[in-house]
Scaffold this motif. Sequence first.
Motif, PDB file in Angstrom:
ATOM      1  N   GLU A 285      15.597  63.765  -7.318  1.00  0.00           N
ATOM      2  CA  GLU A 285      16.529  63.818  -8.442  1.00  0.00           C
ATOM      3  C   GLU A 285      16.678  62.447  -9.075  1.00  0.00           C
ATOM      4  O   GLU A 285      16.595  61.424  -8.386  1.00  0.00           O
ATOM      5  N   SER A 286      16.921  62.442 -10.372  1.00  0.00           N
ATOM      6  CA  SER A 286      17.156  61.197 -11.090  1.00  0.00           C
ATOM      7  C   SER A 286      18.254  61.413 -12.119  1.00  0.00           C
ATOM      8  O   SER A 286      18.295  62.455 -12.785  1.00  0.00           O
ATOM      9  N   THR A 287      19.142  60.427 -12.242  1.00  0.00           N
ATOM     10  CA  THR A 287      20.152  60.432 -13.288  1.00  0.00           C
ATOM     11  C   THR A 287      20.034  59.136 -14.076  1.00  0.00           C
ATOM     12  O   THR A 287      20.185  58.054 -13.514  1.00  0.00           O
ATOM     13  N   SER A 288      19.724  59.260 -15.355  1.00  0.00           N
ATOM     14  CA  SER A 288      19.670  58.108 -16.250  1.00  0.00           C
ATOM     15  C   SER A 288      20.910  58.125 -17.136  1.00  0.00           C
ATOM     16  O   SER A 288      21.205  59.147 -17.768  1.00  0.00           O
ATOM     17  N   THR A 289      21.608  57.007 -17.173  1.00  0.00           N
ATOM     18  CA  THR A 289      22.751  56.846 -18.069  1.00  0.00           C
ATOM     19  C   THR A 289      22.300  56.020 -19.257  1.00  0.00           C
ATOM     20  O   THR A 289      21.787  54.910 -19.097  1.00  0.00           O
ATOM     21  N   LEU A 290      22.459  56.579 -20.450  1.00  0.00           N
ATOM     22  CA  LEU A 290      22.022  55.928 -21.677  1.00  0.00           C
ATOM     23  C   LEU A 290      23.194  55.813 -22.638  1.00  0.00           C
ATOM     24  O   LEU A 290      24.219  56.470 -22.475  1.00  0.00           O
ATOM     25  N   MET A 291      23.025  54.954 -23.645  1.00  0.00           N
ATOM     26  CA  MET A 291      24.085  54.768 -24.623  1.00  0.00           C
ATOM     27  C   MET A 291      23.511  54.758 -26.027  1.00  0.00           C
ATOM     28  O   MET A 291      22.460  54.171 -26.280  1.00  0.00           O
ATOM     29  N   SER A 292      24.207  55.446 -26.918  1.00  0.00           N
ATOM     30  CA  SER A 292      23.901  55.414 -28.345  1.00  0.00           C
ATOM     31  C   SER A 292      24.991  54.599 -29.024  1.00  0.00           C
ATOM     32  O   SER A 292      26.179  54.933 -28.915  1.00  0.00           O
ATOM     33  N   ARG A 293      24.589  53.535 -29.710  1.00  0.00           N
ATOM     34  CA  ARG A 293      25.570  52.670 -30.372  1.00  0.00           C
ATOM     35  C   ARG A 293      25.958  53.263 -31.727  1.00  0.00           C
ATOM     36  O   ARG A 293      25.527  52.805 -32.776  1.00  0.00           O
ATOM     37  N   VAL A 294      26.740  54.320 -31.659  1.00  0.00           N
ATOM     38  CA  VAL A 294      27.211  55.020 -32.851  1.00  0.00           C
ATOM     39  C   VAL A 294      28.723  54.864 -32.922  1.00  0.00           C
ATOM     40  O   VAL A 294      29.421  55.067 -31.922  1.00  0.00           O
ATOM     41  N   LYS A 295      29.238  54.499 -34.075  1.00  0.00           N
ATOM     42  CA  LYS A 295      30.685  54.329 -34.229  1.00  0.00           C
ATOM     43  C   LYS A 295      31.372  55.679 -34.097  1.00  0.00           C
ATOM     44  O   LYS A 295      30.859  56.711 -34.518  1.00  0.00           O
ATOM     45  N   HIS A 296      32.557  55.662 -33.516  1.00  0.00           N
ATOM     46  CA  HIS A 296      33.323  56.888 -33.376  1.00  0.00           C
ATOM     47  C   HIS A 296      34.745  56.671 -33.855  1.00  0.00           C
ATOM     48  O   HIS A 296      35.236  55.541 -33.924  1.00  0.00           O
ATOM     49  N   GLN A 297      35.384  57.770 -34.171  1.00  0.00           N
ATOM     50  CA  GLN A 297      36.716  57.710 -34.754  1.00  0.00           C
ATOM     51  C   GLN A 297      37.813  57.705 -33.703  1.00  0.00           C
ATOM     52  O   GLN A 297      38.808  57.012 -33.833  1.00  0.00           O
ATOM     53  N   ASP A 298      37.639  58.509 -32.652  1.00  0.00           N
ATOM     54  CA  ASP A 298      38.733  58.746 -31.712  1.00  0.00           C
ATOM     55  C   ASP A 298      38.769  57.654 -30.664  1.00  0.00           C
ATOM     56  O   ASP A 298      38.060  57.693 -29.677  1.00  0.00           O
ATOM     57  N   THR A 299      39.613  56.646 -30.864  1.00  0.00           N
ATOM     58  CA  THR A 299      39.718  55.535 -29.916  1.00  0.00           C
ATOM     59  C   THR A 299      40.687  55.842 -28.783  1.00  0.00           C
ATOM     60  O   THR A 299      40.838  55.045 -27.865  1.00  0.00           O
ATOM     61  N   GLN A 300      41.337  57.007 -28.828  1.00  0.00           N
ATOM     62  CA  GLN A 300      42.317  57.331 -27.792  1.00  0.00           C
ATOM     63  C   GLN A 300      41.673  57.957 -26.561  1.00  0.00           C
ATOM     64  O   GLN A 300      42.298  58.040 -25.511  1.00  0.00           O
ATOM     65  N   THR A 301      40.447  58.440 -26.691  1.00  0.00           N
ATOM     66  CA  THR A 301      39.815  59.141 -25.573  1.00  0.00           C
ATOM     67  C   THR A 301      38.634  58.366 -25.014  1.00  0.00           C
ATOM     68  O   THR A 301      37.762  58.940 -24.386  1.00  0.00           O
ATOM     69  N   LEU A 302      38.627  57.063 -25.238  1.00  0.00           N
ATOM     70  CA  LEU A 302      37.496  56.275 -24.758  1.00  0.00           C
ATOM     71  C   LEU A 302      37.470  56.266 -23.234  1.00  0.00           C
ATOM     72  O   LEU A 302      38.493  56.085 -22.574  1.00  0.00           O
ATOM     73  N   ARG A 303      36.271  56.428 -22.678  1.00  0.00           N
ATOM     74  CA  ARG A 303      36.097  56.344 -21.245  1.00  0.00           C
ATOM     75  C   ARG A 303      35.697  54.925 -20.886  1.00  0.00           C
ATOM     76  O   ARG A 303      34.915  54.282 -21.590  1.00  0.00           O
ATOM     77  N   THR A 304      36.233  54.404 -19.793  1.00  0.00           N
ATOM     78  CA  THR A 304      35.834  53.085 -19.324  1.00  0.00           C
ATOM     79  C   THR A 304      34.442  53.184 -18.725  1.00  0.00           C
ATOM     80  O   THR A 304      34.207  53.999 -17.833  1.00  0.00           O
ATOM     81  N   PRO A 305      33.474  52.384 -19.204  1.00  0.00           N
ATOM     82  CA  PRO A 305      32.120  52.467 -18.657  1.00  0.00           C
ATOM     83  C   PRO A 305      32.113  52.176 -17.163  1.00  0.00           C
ATOM     84  O   PRO A 305      32.933  51.409 -16.657  1.00  0.00           O
TER      85      PRO A 305
END
Length: 316
Positions: free
Chosen positions: A162-182
């Motif tokens: 099994e493999s799990t890759s965590t990736l990120m897309s640098r796209v701006k988002h509107q909802d700053t109240q639901t941000l998850r801590t990396p």
Amino acid sequence: MYRIVTVSGEANRVMPLQIKLKSRPAILPLYLRALTARKQGRLAGEGGRILASVSLNNQAVDPISLRAYREVCGFADGSQLPATYPFVLAMPLQLRLLVSEAFPFPVLGVVHLRNRIRQYRGLQESERLDIRCDLCAPVAVKRGYEFELVTSIRVAGELVWESTSTLMSRVKHQDTQTLRTPAATQRGGGKSDVADTVSQDWQVAADTGRRYARISGDRNPIHLCAPTAKLFGFPRAIAHGMWSKARCLAALEEGVFAGKLPTQFEVEVAFIKPIFLPARVSFESSTDTDGTVFQVYSGEGKRVHLTGKLVALREV
């Protein structure tokens, strides 16, 4: 080439896209789609939920490609597959998910942050592999959206890898109240004070990205040469993150584990800073009762490129 399977489920909920491939998808058309696809930039469903899956069964290992992979990553010959090699076999399937309508963001610019591999037994070169990749819904973080690609390998119905890759897309988002801590990443600090550390210096050639791209199919322009890398803001080509992980695993296998890794183990890495090609970097590892930690760094420890840890799993 593939067929889409309709999935029944709860009312008023978007069901995952399921793709069953009959053959390994060609890479070039997928990259063309990555360059030209218009993404809507909207999320569907809660973060972490599976958005789409793709599967490809009964896959044989090409011995010529495997030999080239061993050479570019530093693995010795053997009957078992290097633990990072199934990632190469799954790469076209992962790209197929990212260019699908299920993934809402542009593919170019996606950054590989972390990767974890769990091997439940050694895979033999002669075995036939059933591959499945799942795309999980992105979740908002400070710098964009993080998401996971989860890959599994089965042999005759048995889960072996099994493999799990965590990736990120640098796209701006509107909802700053639901941000998850990396998730926290294990950062190195240069040379360790542990007495039993093992260190190596590596000369990483300028063509490493091109050689790995020919084997893996990952021909992202940032890895190929300076002119194409500059188009995306890099001064020179950078090494593939999964090449760096594979090179670390080969060094651990040869040195710390005297040519044979544990039968069952987990190895996780965080990709901290890119390795610009060509490069001179240092590899260092240390082992205690909790496992083996390692890192790749340059500039006498001032620039950490990768940190990781390998732990043996309990025998099943």
